[in-house]
Structure formats: C-alpha cells, structure tokens
Enzyme design. Structure first.
Site, PDB file in Angstrom:
ATOM      1  N   HIS A  94      38.550  50.718  37.899  1.00 30.60           N
ATOM      2  CA  HIS A  94      39.543  50.369  36.876  1.00 30.60           C
ATOM      3  C   HIS A  94      39.074  49.184  36.042  1.00 30.60           C
ATOM      4  CE1 HIS A  94      41.531  46.839  38.882  1.00 30.60           C
ATOM      5  NE2 HIS A  94      41.338  47.502  40.004  1.00 30.60           N
ATOM      6  N   ASP A 135      37.573  42.504  41.377  1.00 30.93           N
ATOM      7  CA  ASP A 135      38.676  43.454  41.191  1.00 30.93           C
ATOM      8  C   ASP A 135      38.962  43.623  39.700  1.00 30.93           C
ATOM      9  OD1 ASP A 135      40.825  45.121  41.717  1.00 30.93           O
ATOM     10  OD2 ASP A 135      42.186  43.488  42.224  1.00 30.93           O
ATOM     11  N   GLU A 171      45.452  49.866  36.363  1.00 28.15           N
ATOM     12  CA  GLU A 171      45.610  50.133  37.804  1.00 28.15           C
ATOM     13  C   GLU A 171      46.502  49.087  38.443  1.00 28.15           C
ATOM     14  OE1 GLU A 171      44.841  49.556  42.046  1.00 28.15           O
ATOM     15  OE2 GLU A 171      44.358  48.159  40.433  1.00 28.15           O
ATOM     16  N   GLU A 172      46.323  47.835  38.022  1.00 23.89           N
ATOM     17  CA  GLU A 172      47.051  46.734  38.656  1.00 23.89           C
ATOM     18  C   GLU A 172      48.565  46.828  38.459  1.00 23.89           C
ATOM     19  OE1 GLU A 172      45.672  45.035  40.707  1.00 23.89           O
ATOM     20  OE2 GLU A 172      43.609  44.580  40.171  1.00 23.89           O
ATOM     21  N   ASP A 202      36.902  50.448  44.191  1.00 23.88           N
ATOM     22  CA  ASP A 202      37.899  49.407  43.894  1.00 23.88           C
ATOM     23  C   ASP A 202      38.193  48.580  45.136  1.00 23.88           C
ATOM     24  OD1 ASP A 202      39.870  47.825  42.786  1.00 23.88           O
ATOM     25  OD2 ASP A 202      41.437  49.333  42.931  1.00 23.88           O
ATOM     26  N   HIS A 239      43.134  38.883  43.491  1.00 21.93           N
ATOM     27  CA  HIS A 239      44.290  38.486  42.675  1.00 21.93           C
ATOM     28  C   HIS A 239      44.469  36.965  42.578  1.00 21.93           C
ATOM     29  CE1 HIS A 239      46.472  42.644  43.251  1.00 21.93           C
ATOM     30  NE2 HIS A 239      45.244  42.750  42.748  1.00 21.93           N
TER      31      HIS A 239
END
Length: 466
Positions: free
Chosen positions: A280, A292, A326-327, A354, A425
């Site tokens: 992604h 990520d 995606e997130e 991912d 994140h």
C-alpha cells in the site's frame, strides 16, 4: 540451477512424492528462479525506491495533498522502470486532519502526558475534556462494564501488546483501538485513551484507525505512549481518583479521490491470467512511512522490475498493485476487488507485502487441498533464500484478504516482525529502521514467488476451507 534441482529432489524424498509427480523438475524455471534470486541480492533498487518515497514525498496520509504527490511519484517511477503497462484507478477516501493533541493529569499528581489522536477521531471542545479516568485491562473488560457506568468519565484501556515474530500480539490488542470508542461511549464515557498498540518503550504514541457507530455518540479517542500508560498505572496504585484533561483538534473534511496505482508485466502465453503482488502506498502522518509500507512498495516494485527485464516474459501477467488508503480501512483493496470483479476468476494467485522489512522466513498458501503439495514442490527453490515451506492457511495480506472469499488463491510471505510494532504508526517509522540486506532478501523471495506462480501449471482452485 543445480541447487534448485537438489532442493526439489530433497522435497520429493522427504514425502512429497505426489507433488513431484504433478510438478516435474523444469530446469528452465529453476534456472530463472536462481538468477532472479542472485540479481535481487545484488540490487539496491528496493532501498533506492523507499529512500526516494520517504525523502521526496514523506508522510502520505490518504486524502491529504501528499497522498496525490505519492500517486504521481508512483506513476512516474513505474513508467521510468519500463513496465509494459502503468495506470491508476480512482478510489474515494475520507479526508481527516490530525490537528493537535495534549493531555495533562490535573490531580492528584499534575503533569503532562504524551498522546496522539487515533485516526478518524473527533475533536474535544476547545476547552478540552476534564474527567476522572476508569481503567480497564482489555476491551473485553470494558465491554463487561454496566450501562451508564462511565457517565462523566474517561475510559482507559491498558492492554499491553505482546512481542512475537509473527506479530500476533497486535491482533489481541488492536480491537481496543478500533472499537474502544464505541464501547466506551455506549456506557456514557466522555472520551477514551488507550495504551499504544505497540511493543516499544519509547515515549511516543502509536496512531491508527478507529471507527464509530451511527447509533452511538462520537467521543474523542487517543493513544498514550507506553511510558505514560505506565505512569497512569502507578498513579492509580496511589490514588484511584486520577483526573485527566485532554485537548484534541482533529477535523474531518469530507471525501477526496485517491488512486490505486498499477503496473503490469504482460504474460507471454496467458496474458489474461494474473499473478498479483501488492503493497500500500499511503502511510500515517507521524513518521515517513518507511516500514509501513514504503518497504512493501520497494519490495514488490523491485521484484516486478527484475521479472520485467528477463529475456523472456513468464506465461502469466504479473500485476504490481500499490493500493490506496489501506490505513483507513483497506479502502483501496476493497475498491480493487470491486473494480476487477469480472476478472477475479482469472487471478491465479495474490500476495501483499505489508509487514515492514524483516527477512521472510516462511511462505504459506491458501490453495486447493489437492494442489498444496505440488505448490510446495514448485516453491522449493525459495529455500536457498532462507524461506521455509509453510501451511495452507494464508490470508495474503490486508489488501488482498478479501479475495479468498471470491475464490482467489493467496500466499503469505511471512516476515520476521519481532520489532515491527516498536515503530508501527509512530514518528519512529523512518528509513534508518530498514536493513538493506533484509530488504534484498524480500525482493528475491517475491521475485521467485511471482515468477514461479506465473509459470505454474498447477490448478489452485477451489480453495481449501480453513
């Protein structure tokens, strides 16, 4: 080539006789697979791509201005790399701005705490929310609390994330982030804070998506850094009446258009059949999205480029998909499945990278039971790259996880995620966390997987039931 044949013979002798009968050694495929591995392990392309993405674009939250910069970056890179076909498909995404977030313990031990808004959260009133906190070990404990028991309170879910190579600890705690606000609000809470869904000990909070429910009031939702969650625990041991003030200013701004960006290597004899490898393109806005999922973007793009440059293209088309949003809830993955509904029957297999940049140690599949041993035998050359043969229970990765319900076979190339949730994140998701050699090993694995599947003559459907 000799190494590949040796591995396949070991597979036969160890009990996969049926597999070897169905999939006789193909010296050309083994030779190409070996060459792809060698080329990948000596190429810096994946790292160069991640560096370019994180430096020239940086954070790229779906719906933001940087999201469209990332889309243009991807289009340009894929075209520059010479893929046979490059295009993009529109995806409707929500627009959300993080704003500021701060927290202060008002009493009995006044001091500041480190928090960040969870993705999609509403704001507090300008003056903030000041209220006693009520601690829960888990989301389940919160759900077990009586109706009305949190009136005028701030809920605090204090569920620690366990460290595992597979990342399975994340699955045990992430529900508190995604569903905690609804459960707390339904019991009268004014706001919710959670211990960050991560395994680090740094004083920084982990963001991530949460969601609301139409028939439940929307309350502000934030994550605390792990040291600050510990601090609250120590305060509560001394005094069960800890009063917290939080001020947050996130805003939602409707919807915008983002894009799935797609590149293809056209198959030589079965161009309408597709092997999909994806990642992604979007990231959270706290770090630069290196792990990520800049790493995944680099891995599948570089793997595709190696196959694109082969003297002879594989039988099936290989499609590299860089998913949008995606997130924010697998939005690009769901949009792709809908847009390509009519050709999903022609998707031979799919896999997504991912989970950072740790080395791939195992490959799992989700294919027909009668095909599984044959697929393992075909994949045997990957063992020389450190990839063990696994189980028939794969999900494929977040953005392809909905495809098995449509009958599409998938594979999961399992990465070592021992430290992934230290950075996931957070502002610490930056380029320096990537080991270039591990990234190259990932590229080799994806290139071998995609090529061997594109050449396969094994019938992978109907899928085994879990």
């Amino acid at each position: 080539m000799k190494n590949g044949l040796h591995i396949l013979l070991i597979t036969c002798l160890s009990g996969s006789l049926l597999a070897c009968q169905q999939t006789p050694p193909n010296s050309k495929n083994l030779q190409v697979s070996s060459q792809l591995q060698q080329d990948a392990l000596s190429s810096t392309l994946a790292y160069d791509l991640v560096e370019s993405l994180t430096v020239e674009v940086g954070p790229r939250l779906a719906g933001s201005d940087k999201d469209l910069v990332a889309v243009q970056w991807a289009e340009d890179k894929l075209n520059q790399l010479g893929f046979d076909k490059v295009y993009k498909e529109p995806v409707k995404v929500p627009v959300w701005d993080r704003g500021n977030a701060e927290a202060i313990v008002v009493a009995p031990y006044p001091q500041g705490l480190v928090i960040t808004a969870l993705g999609g959260s509403v704001a507090t009133p300008t003056e903030g929310i000041t209220a006693p906190i009520v601690r829960f070990d888990t989301l389940a404990a919160l759900k077990a609390s009586p109706a009305g028991s949190l009136e005028g309170k701030i809920a605090f879910i204090d569920h620690k994330t366990e460290r595992h190579t597979t990342g399975k600890g994340y699955g045990k705690t992430v529900g508190g982030r995604s569903r905690g606000a609804v459960e707390a609000a339904s019991r009268g809470a004014l706001a919710i804070v959670i211990r960050s869904i991560g395994t680090d000990h740094d004083r920084m909070a982990h963001t991530g998506a949460m969601r609301y429910q139409d028939d439940v009031p929307r309350i502000p939702a934030a994550a605390l850094s792990s040291p600050d969650a510990n601090q609250l625990n120590l305060m509560l041991k001394r005094d069960d009446n800890v009063v917290l003030q939080i001020k947050m200013s996130p805003q939602s701004h409707g919807y915008a258009t983002s894009y799935n960006v797609i590149a293809e290597i056209t198959g030589s004899s079965k161009p309408d059949e597709i092997v999909l490898i994806g990642a992604h393109l979007d990231s959270w806005d706290e770090g630069t999205g290196a792990l990520d999922d800049g790493a995944g973007v680099g891995i599948v793009t570089a793997a595709g480029k190696l196959i694109q440059d082969l003297p002879q293209k594989p039988a099936r088309t290989i499609r590299v998909v860089l998913y949008a949003a995606e997130e924010l809830g697998l939005i690009g993955g769901k949009a792709y499945a809908k847009a390509h509904q009519d050709e999903l029957a022609k998707h031979y297999i799919a896999a997504e990278s991912d989970f950072g940049a740790g080395r791939i140690y195992q490959i799992d599949y989700r294919v027909a039971t009668q095909a599984f041993e044959a697929v393992l035998a075909m994949s045997a050359p990957m063992a020389s790259n450190g990839v063990a043969m696994g189980t028939n229970t794969a999900s494929g990765g977040p953005d392809v996880s909905m495809l098995p319900k449509q009958g599409v076979p998938v594979a999961s190339l399992r990465q070592d995620g021992q430290d992934y949730f230290d950075y996931h994140h957070t502002p610490n998701d930056t380029l320096d966390k990537i080991d270039p050699a591990a990234l190259q090993q990932n590229v080799a694995a994806y290139a071998q997987f995609a090529y061997l599947m594109a050449q396969s003559e094994i019938e992978l459907r109907p899928l085994a039931t879990k």
